[in-house]
Design a protein around this motif. Structure first.
Motif, PDB file in Angstrom:
ATOM      1  N   GLU A  14       0.831  -1.215   0.000  1.00 12.67           N
ATOM      2  CA  GLU A  14       0.000   0.000   0.000  1.00 12.67           C
ATOM      3  C   GLU A  14       0.865   1.265   0.000  1.00 12.67           C
ATOM      4  OE1 GLU A  14       0.418  -1.971   2.559  1.00 12.67           O
ATOM      5  OE2 GLU A  14       0.995  -0.687   4.238  1.00 12.67           O
ATOM      6  N   LYS A  15       2.103   1.146   0.457  1.00 14.30           N
ATOM      7  CA  LYS A  15       2.991   2.321   0.476  1.00 14.30           C
ATOM      8  C   LYS A  15       3.341   2.788  -0.934  1.00 14.30           C
ATOM      9  CE  LYS A  15       5.016   1.250   4.983  1.00 14.30           C
ATOM     10  NZ  LYS A  15       4.501  -0.144   5.158  1.00 14.30           N
ATOM     11  N   ASP A  16       3.317   1.861  -1.888  1.00  8.37           N
ATOM     12  CA  ASP A  16       3.598   2.228  -3.278  1.00  8.37           C
ATOM     13  C   ASP A  16       2.468   3.051  -3.894  1.00  8.37           C
ATOM     14  OD1 ASP A  16       6.216   0.843  -4.029  1.00  8.37           O
ATOM     15  OD2 ASP A  16       5.108  -0.768  -3.047  1.00  8.37           O
ATOM     16  N   LEU A  17       1.327   3.088  -3.227  1.00 15.57           N
ATOM     17  CA  LEU A  17       0.182   3.846  -3.743  1.00 15.57           C
ATOM     18  C   LEU A  17      -0.093   5.090  -2.910  1.00 15.57           C
ATOM     19  CD1 LEU A  17      -2.162   0.793  -4.453  1.00 15.57           C
ATOM     20  CD2 LEU A  17      -0.974   2.197  -6.152  1.00 15.57           C
ATOM     21  N   ALA A  18       0.624   5.246  -1.816  1.00 19.50           N
ATOM     22  CA  ALA A  18       0.371   6.374  -0.906  1.00 19.50           C
ATOM     23  C   ALA A  18       0.579   7.700  -1.628  1.00 19.50           C
ATOM     24  CB  ALA A  18       1.309   6.270   0.295  1.00 19.50           C
ATOM     25  N   GLY A  19      -0.375   8.601  -1.460  1.00 17.99           N
ATOM     26  CA  GLY A  19      -0.255   9.936  -2.041  1.00 17.99           C
ATOM     27  C   GLY A  19      -0.626  10.008  -3.513  1.00 17.99           C
ATOM     28  N   ARG A  20      -1.058   8.883  -4.090  1.00 20.45           N
ATOM     29  CA  ARG A  20      -1.415   8.857  -5.511  1.00 20.45           C
ATOM     30  C   ARG A  20      -2.869   8.446  -5.681  1.00 20.45           C
ATOM     31  NH1 ARG A  20       3.149   8.248  -8.449  1.00 20.45           N
ATOM     32  NH2 ARG A  20       5.006   7.421  -7.451  1.00 20.45           N
ATOM     33  N   PRO A  21      -3.558   9.024  -6.678  1.00 17.51           N
ATOM     34  CA  PRO A  21      -4.857   8.473  -7.039  1.00 17.51           C
ATOM     35  C   PRO A  21      -4.633   7.154  -7.786  1.00 17.51           C
ATOM     36  CG  PRO A  21      -4.281  10.300  -8.498  1.00 17.51           C
ATOM     37  CD  PRO A  21      -3.143  10.159  -7.527  1.00 17.51           C
ATOM     38  N   TYR A  22      -5.523   6.214  -7.591  1.00 15.94           N
ATOM     39  CA  TYR A  22      -5.354   4.963  -8.340  1.00 15.94           C
ATOM     40  C   TYR A  22      -6.683   4.283  -8.624  1.00 15.94           C
ATOM     41  CZ  TYR A  22      -5.523   2.560  -3.723  1.00 15.94           C
ATOM     42  OH  TYR A  22      -5.878   2.097  -2.479  1.00 15.94           O
ATOM     43  N   ALA A  23      -6.661   3.444  -9.636  1.00  9.95           N
ATOM     44  CA  ALA A  23      -7.786   2.586  -9.997  1.00  9.95           C
ATOM     45  C   ALA A  23      -7.349   1.165  -9.722  1.00  9.95           C
ATOM     46  CB  ALA A  23      -8.131   2.752 -11.469  1.00  9.95           C
ATOM     47  N   LEU A  24      -8.195   0.399  -9.053  1.00  5.15           N
ATOM     48  CA  LEU A  24      -7.820  -0.972  -8.696  1.00  5.15           C
ATOM     49  C   LEU A  24      -8.972  -1.908  -9.014  1.00  5.15           C
ATOM     50  CD1 LEU A  24      -5.871  -2.080  -5.588  1.00  5.15           C
ATOM     51  CD2 LEU A  24      -8.061  -3.195  -6.054  1.00  5.15           C
ATOM     52  N   PHE A  25      -8.642  -3.030  -9.608  1.00  5.43           N
ATOM     53  CA  PHE A  25      -9.682  -4.019  -9.860  1.00  5.43           C
ATOM     54  C   PHE A  25      -9.095  -5.416  -9.808  1.00  5.43           C
ATOM     55  CE2 PHE A  25      -8.610  -4.486 -14.424  1.00  5.43           C
ATOM     56  CZ  PHE A  25      -7.943  -3.298 -14.636  1.00  5.43           C
ATOM     57  N   PHE A  26      -9.991  -6.376  -9.636  1.00  2.00           N
ATOM     58  CA  PHE A  26      -9.606  -7.768  -9.458  1.00  2.00           C
ATOM     59  C   PHE A  26      -9.968  -8.556 -10.707  1.00  2.00           C
ATOM     60  CE2 PHE A  26     -10.184  -5.940  -5.313  1.00  2.00           C
ATOM     61  CZ  PHE A  26      -9.146  -6.481  -4.562  1.00  2.00           C
ATOM     62  N   GLY A  27      -9.167  -9.574 -11.022  1.00  7.47           N
ATOM     63  CA  GLY A  27      -9.467 -10.385 -12.188  1.00  7.47           C
ATOM     64  C   GLY A  27      -8.484 -11.528 -12.317  1.00  7.47           C
ATOM     65  N   PHE A  28      -8.400 -12.080 -13.509  1.00  2.64           N
ATOM     66  CA  PHE A  28      -7.465 -13.185 -13.747  1.00  2.64           C
ATOM     67  C   PHE A  28      -7.190 -13.285 -15.237  1.00  2.64           C
ATOM     68  CE2 PHE A  28     -10.384 -16.755 -15.096  1.00  2.64           C
ATOM     69  CZ  PHE A  28     -11.574 -16.043 -15.011  1.00  2.64           C
ATOM     70  N   THR A  29      -6.018 -13.759 -15.592  1.00  2.00           N
ATOM     71  CA  THR A  29      -5.600 -13.680 -16.995  1.00  2.00           C
ATOM     72  C   THR A  29      -6.334 -14.656 -17.911  1.00  2.00           C
ATOM     73  OG1 THR A  29      -3.767 -15.253 -16.806  1.00  2.00           O
ATOM     74  CG2 THR A  29      -3.284 -12.949 -16.269  1.00  2.00           C
ATOM     75  N   HIS A  30      -6.960 -15.693 -17.337  1.00  2.00           N
ATOM     76  CA  HIS A  30      -7.733 -16.610 -18.179  1.00  2.00           C
ATOM     77  C   HIS A  30      -9.164 -16.122 -18.382  1.00  2.00           C
ATOM     78  CE1 HIS A  30      -4.336 -19.201 -17.157  1.00  2.00           C
ATOM     79  NE2 HIS A  30      -4.702 -19.999 -18.137  1.00  2.00           N
ATOM     80  N   CYS A  31      -9.496 -14.978 -17.855  1.00  3.78           N
ATOM     81  CA  CYS A  31     -10.852 -14.424 -17.967  1.00  3.78           C
ATOM     82  C   CYS A  31     -11.199 -14.231 -19.445  1.00  3.78           C
ATOM     83  CB  CYS A  31     -10.909 -13.084 -17.245  1.00  3.78           C
ATOM     84  SG  CYS A  31     -12.560 -12.373 -17.171  1.00  3.78           S
ATOM     85  N   PRO A  32     -12.335 -14.778 -19.891  1.00  7.02           N
ATOM     86  CA  PRO A  32     -12.649 -14.706 -21.310  1.00  7.02           C
ATOM     87  C   PRO A  32     -13.094 -13.333 -21.789  1.00  7.02           C
ATOM     88  CG  PRO A  32     -14.401 -15.838 -20.135  1.00  7.02           C
ATOM     89  CD  PRO A  32     -13.304 -15.575 -19.139  1.00  7.02           C
ATOM     90  N   GLU A  33     -13.684 -12.528 -20.912  1.00  5.01           N
ATOM     91  CA  GLU A  33     -14.285 -11.300 -21.423  1.00  5.01           C
ATOM     92  C   GLU A  33     -14.139 -10.080 -20.515  1.00  5.01           C
ATOM     93  OE1 GLU A  33     -18.369 -11.723 -22.624  1.00  5.01           O
ATOM     94  OE2 GLU A  33     -18.533  -9.591 -23.100  1.00  5.01           O
ATOM     95  N   VAL A  34     -14.556 -10.210 -19.269  1.00  3.01           N
ATOM     96  CA  VAL A  34     -14.624  -9.032 -18.403  1.00  3.01           C
ATOM     97  C   VAL A  34     -13.246  -8.385 -18.228  1.00  3.01           C
ATOM     98  CG1 VAL A  34     -15.173  -8.188 -16.077  1.00  3.01           C
ATOM     99  CG2 VAL A  34     -16.677  -9.851 -17.194  1.00  3.01           C
ATOM    100  N   CYS A  35     -12.266  -9.187 -17.872  1.00  3.97           N
ATOM    101  CA  CYS A  35     -10.943  -8.612 -17.601  1.00  3.97           C
ATOM    102  C   CYS A  35     -10.272  -8.020 -18.836  1.00  3.97           C
ATOM    103  CB  CYS A  35     -10.039  -9.634 -16.926  1.00  3.97           C
ATOM    104  SG  CYS A  35     -10.642 -10.088 -15.289  1.00  3.97           S
ATOM    105  N   PRO A  36     -10.241  -8.745 -19.954  1.00  2.00           N
ATOM    106  CA  PRO A  36      -9.616  -8.123 -21.127  1.00  2.00           C
ATOM    107  C   PRO A  36     -10.350  -6.865 -21.582  1.00  2.00           C
ATOM    108  CG  PRO A  36     -10.476 -10.326 -21.662  1.00  2.00           C
ATOM    109  CD  PRO A  36     -10.552 -10.167 -20.184  1.00  2.00           C
ATOM    110  N   THR A  37     -11.679  -6.850 -21.439  1.00  2.77           N
ATOM    111  CA  THR A  37     -12.436  -5.649 -21.815  1.00  2.77           C
ATOM    112  C   THR A  37     -12.062  -4.487 -20.904  1.00  2.77           C
ATOM    113  OG1 THR A  37     -14.278  -7.008 -22.583  1.00  2.77           O
ATOM    114  CG2 THR A  37     -14.764  -4.699 -22.115  1.00  2.77           C
ATOM    115  N   THR A  38     -12.046  -4.751 -19.590  1.00  2.00           N
ATOM    116  CA  THR A  38     -11.717  -3.701 -18.623  1.00  2.00           C
ATOM    117  C   THR A  38     -10.300  -3.188 -18.842  1.00  2.00           C
ATOM    118  OG1 THR A  38     -13.204  -4.740 -17.028  1.00  2.00           O
ATOM    119  CG2 THR A  38     -11.587  -3.181 -16.151  1.00  2.00           C
ATOM    120  N   LEU A  39      -9.363  -4.099 -19.039  1.00  2.00           N
ATOM    121  CA  LEU A  39      -7.967  -3.698 -19.249  1.00  2.00           C
ATOM    122  C   LEU A  39      -7.828  -2.898 -20.547  1.00  2.00           C
ATOM    123  CD1 LEU A  39      -6.357  -7.016 -18.057  1.00  2.00           C
ATOM    124  CD2 LEU A  39      -5.784  -4.758 -17.119  1.00  2.00           C
ATOM    125  N   GLY A  40      -8.579  -3.297 -21.571  1.00  2.00           N
ATOM    126  CA  GLY A  40      -8.538  -2.582 -22.845  1.00  2.00           C
ATOM    127  C   GLY A  40      -9.097  -1.174 -22.699  1.00  2.00           C
TER     128      GLY A  40
END
Ligand code: NI
Length: 174
Positions: A32-58
């Motif tokens: 969490e110290k690497d994010l201190a003082g910065r705005p950030y977007a965070l989400f959960f997923g997995f690389t074998h995800c067929p649709e949601v994750c690649p769409t979100t990352l794109g």
């Protein structure tokens, strides 16, 4: 696949985030110290995800490129919910398809569980044919301001332009 996040992220003062220790795709420890003082977007997923994750990352890659230098201190963090398959090496390879600024985090099953609890995110293994499995997971992007406070969320299926505006407004928070 989508998992609803009931009751969370309605109020602006939702208490999300907390201490964590994970590994980034370059093999370095990331906390969490690497994010201190910065705005950030965070989400959960997995690389074998067929649709949601690649769409979100794109879509978030498009937002990053539209934001340009405005996004300098902004971070995008993708946390795997499938650390058994998603090693840092695997994340590095996979995230190579998207904006190079996206940080991919993995760890032990326990370390990932700590992170998910901090964001009240849920996930579960779902067996598929041939002894394989997929993951159900919370598909929200959490937007956190530079003070570590929850700012807003982006739902899966929300238009990319809406995501872009929310991130731009997030970065503007001083
Ligand atoms: Ni996914």
């Amino acid at each position: 696949m989508l998992v609803a996040l009931a009751g969370v992220v309605k109020a602006q003062d939702v208490d999300l985030g907390g201490p964590f220790t994970l590994k980034a795709q370059d093999g370095r420890t990331f906390t969490e110290k690497d994010l201190a003082g910065r705005p950030y977007a965070l989400f959960f997923g997995f690389t074998h995800c067929p649709e949601v994750c690649p769409t979100t990352l794109g879509e978030i890659s498009v937002s990053l490129s539209e934001l340009g230098t405005v996004a300098e201190d902004f971070r995008v963090v993708f946390v795997t919910v499938d650390p058994e398959r998603d090693t840092p090496e695997r994340l590095k390879e996979y995230l190579g398809w998207f904006d190079e600024r996206i940080v991919g985090l993995s760890g032990t099953v326990e370390e990932v569980a700590v992170m998910a609890r901090a964001f009240k995110a849920t996930y579960r293994k779902v067996p598929t044919s041939g002894g394989n499995y997929t993951m159900d997971h919370t598909a929200l992007i959490f937007l956190m301001d530079r003070h570590g406070r929850f700012f807003d969320k982006v739902a899966y299926g929300e238009h990319q332009e809406s995501q872009f505006r929310k991130i731009r407004d997030l970065i503007a928070v001083r």
